[in-house]
Write a protein that holds these residues in place. Structure first.
Motif, PDB file in Angstrom:
ATOM      1  N   LEU A 273       4.260  -5.238  -3.507  1.00  0.00           N
ATOM      2  CA  LEU A 273       3.218  -5.673  -2.577  1.00  0.00           C
ATOM      3  C   LEU A 273       3.737  -6.809  -1.691  1.00  0.00           C
TER       4      LEU A 273
ATOM      5  N   LYS B 155       1.645  -1.955   2.112  1.00  0.00           N
ATOM      6  CA  LYS B 155       1.485  -1.651   0.692  1.00  0.00           C
ATOM      7  C   LYS B 155       0.260  -2.371   0.130  1.00  0.00           C
TER       8      LYS B 155
ATOM      9  N   GLU C 230       8.175   5.445  -3.087  1.00  0.00           N
ATOM     10  CA  GLU C 230       8.180   4.522  -1.945  1.00  0.00           C
ATOM     11  C   GLU C 230       9.607   4.066  -1.653  1.00  0.00           C
TER      12      GLU C 230
ATOM     13  N   SER D 267       3.246  -1.130 -12.042  1.00  0.00           N
ATOM     14  CA  SER D 267       3.314   0.338 -11.890  1.00  0.00           C
ATOM     15  C   SER D 267       4.731   0.902 -11.967  1.00  0.00           C
TER      16      SER D 267
HETATM   17  C1  OOG Z   1       2.082  -1.648  -7.273  1.00  0.00           C
HETATM   18  C2  OOG Z   1       3.572  -1.774  -7.112  1.00  0.00           C
HETATM   19  C3  OOG Z   1       3.959  -2.120  -5.695  1.00  0.00           C
HETATM   20  C4  OOG Z   1       5.859  -2.189  -4.009  1.00  0.00           C
HETATM   21  O1  OOG Z   1       7.027  -1.884  -3.742  1.00  0.00           O
HETATM   22  O2  OOG Z   1       5.078  -2.626  -3.171  1.00  0.00           O
HETATM   23  C5  OOG Z   1       5.407  -1.978  -5.412  1.00  0.00           C
HETATM   24  C6  OOG Z   1       1.567  -0.297  -6.824  1.00  0.00           C
HETATM   25  O3  OOG Z   1       1.552  -0.022  -5.637  1.00  0.00           O
HETATM   26  O4  OOG Z   1       1.144   0.482  -7.689  1.00  0.00           O
HETATM   27  O5  OOG Z   1       6.228  -1.656  -6.245  1.00  0.00           O
END
Ligand code: OOG
Ligand code: MG
Length: 262
Positions: free
Chosen positions: A65, A70, A107, A162
């Motif tokens: 985040l 995001k 991502e 996550s």
């Molecule tokens: C939380 C993890 C966010 C990022 O690269 O922004 C993340 C989620 O989106 O579930 O790893």
């Protein structure tokens, strides 16, 4: 029950079971509405320690985040951090069964590989750059253990942000060889461009993320270590994936990284 008297072990069990069974679990804050962020990081650290006890090794740290896109995607408007374990590394080129996960998303990120330790507080961007051996294109597989991929800040922190998998591309560059703010990224799913991004999306500069992370870890007596991978956070929103999907990210000057699901 206040969070200071909260028993953490059953919560760690709940998150580990959700991951192991690939079945979602209700958000912690539904049953523990007072759960605070500091306690959530203690749950996260205990969860990682349980995996270490089970033979896992920490090979890196991740920021999440760090981009506004995001943050908006998940409705949590501040950066977070977590741990990358050896067992979550996925070799590029291997096909990954989507059934291993609950509701996986992929991502695109920039990963820094450190040549020297970085221990906060007081780590500067210049020191973060000097400690970096090289930067590589990366994909992160994220898989919230919570129902409907929905969570609040303490929930996602407790769930090791996550984290579910990391794929590193074969291309690498010294950080000075690329313009970290302007470095462009193209994200493709099944051959179609689904998003684009640039380095400045993450805290204005990916190297700022590395310094930020070293300082956040320093505040709890931890550090970034030589040889570790530092994930800087996604440049754009994550894409949902399922069996048959192929995701590819191409980063200017670094080449591509891709992953296929079965
Ligand atoms: C939380 C993890 C966010 C990022 O690269 O922004 C993340 C989620 O989106 O579930 O790893
Ligand atoms: Mg990420």
């Amino acid at each position: 029950m206040t969070t200071t008297t909260l028993e953490l072990d059953p919560i760690v069990d709940q998150l580990l079971a959700a991951e192991a069974r690939a079945r979602p679990t209700p958000q912690l804050t539904l049953t523990h509405p007072d759960l605070d962020v500091a306690t959530a990081y203690r749950i996260q650290r205990q969860l990682v320690a349980r995996k270490e006890g089970d033979g896992a090794r920490i090979v890196g740290k991740k920021a999440g985040l760090t981009s506004e896109s995001k943050q908006r995607q998940v409705g949590v408007m501040e950066p977070i951090y977590g741990y990358v374990l050896d067992r979550s590394l996925v070799d590029e080129g291997t096909a990954v069964p989507a059934s291993r996960y609950i509701h996986p998303r992929v991502e695109p990120e920039l990963a820094f590989v450190l040549g020297q330790d970085l221990a906060g507080p007081g780590v500067t961007v210049a020191q973060a750059l000097a400690a970096t051996a090289y930067v590589v294109p990366a994909l992160e597989i994220i898989d919230s253990r919570y129902q409907n991929f929905q969570f609040t800040l303490p929930d996602v922190v407790a769930d090791n942000t996550s984290a579910a998998g990391v794929v590193l591309g074969a291309g690498a560059a010294r950080p000075a060889a690329i313009n970290l703010r302007l470095v462009g990224l193209v994200l493709e799913k099944n051959g179609e461009v689904v998003d684009t991004g640039a380095g400045a999306a993450v805290m204005g500069n990916p190297a700022i993320v590395v310094a930020w992370l070293a300082n956040r870890l320093g505040a709890v007596g931890e550090s970034l270590r030589a040889g570790e991978i530092v994930m800087c956070g996604a440049f754009c929103p994550a894409v949902a994936v399922g069996p048959g999907d192929h995701v590819r990210a191409e980063i200017d000057g670094l080449g591509a990284v891709s992953i296929r699901f079965t």
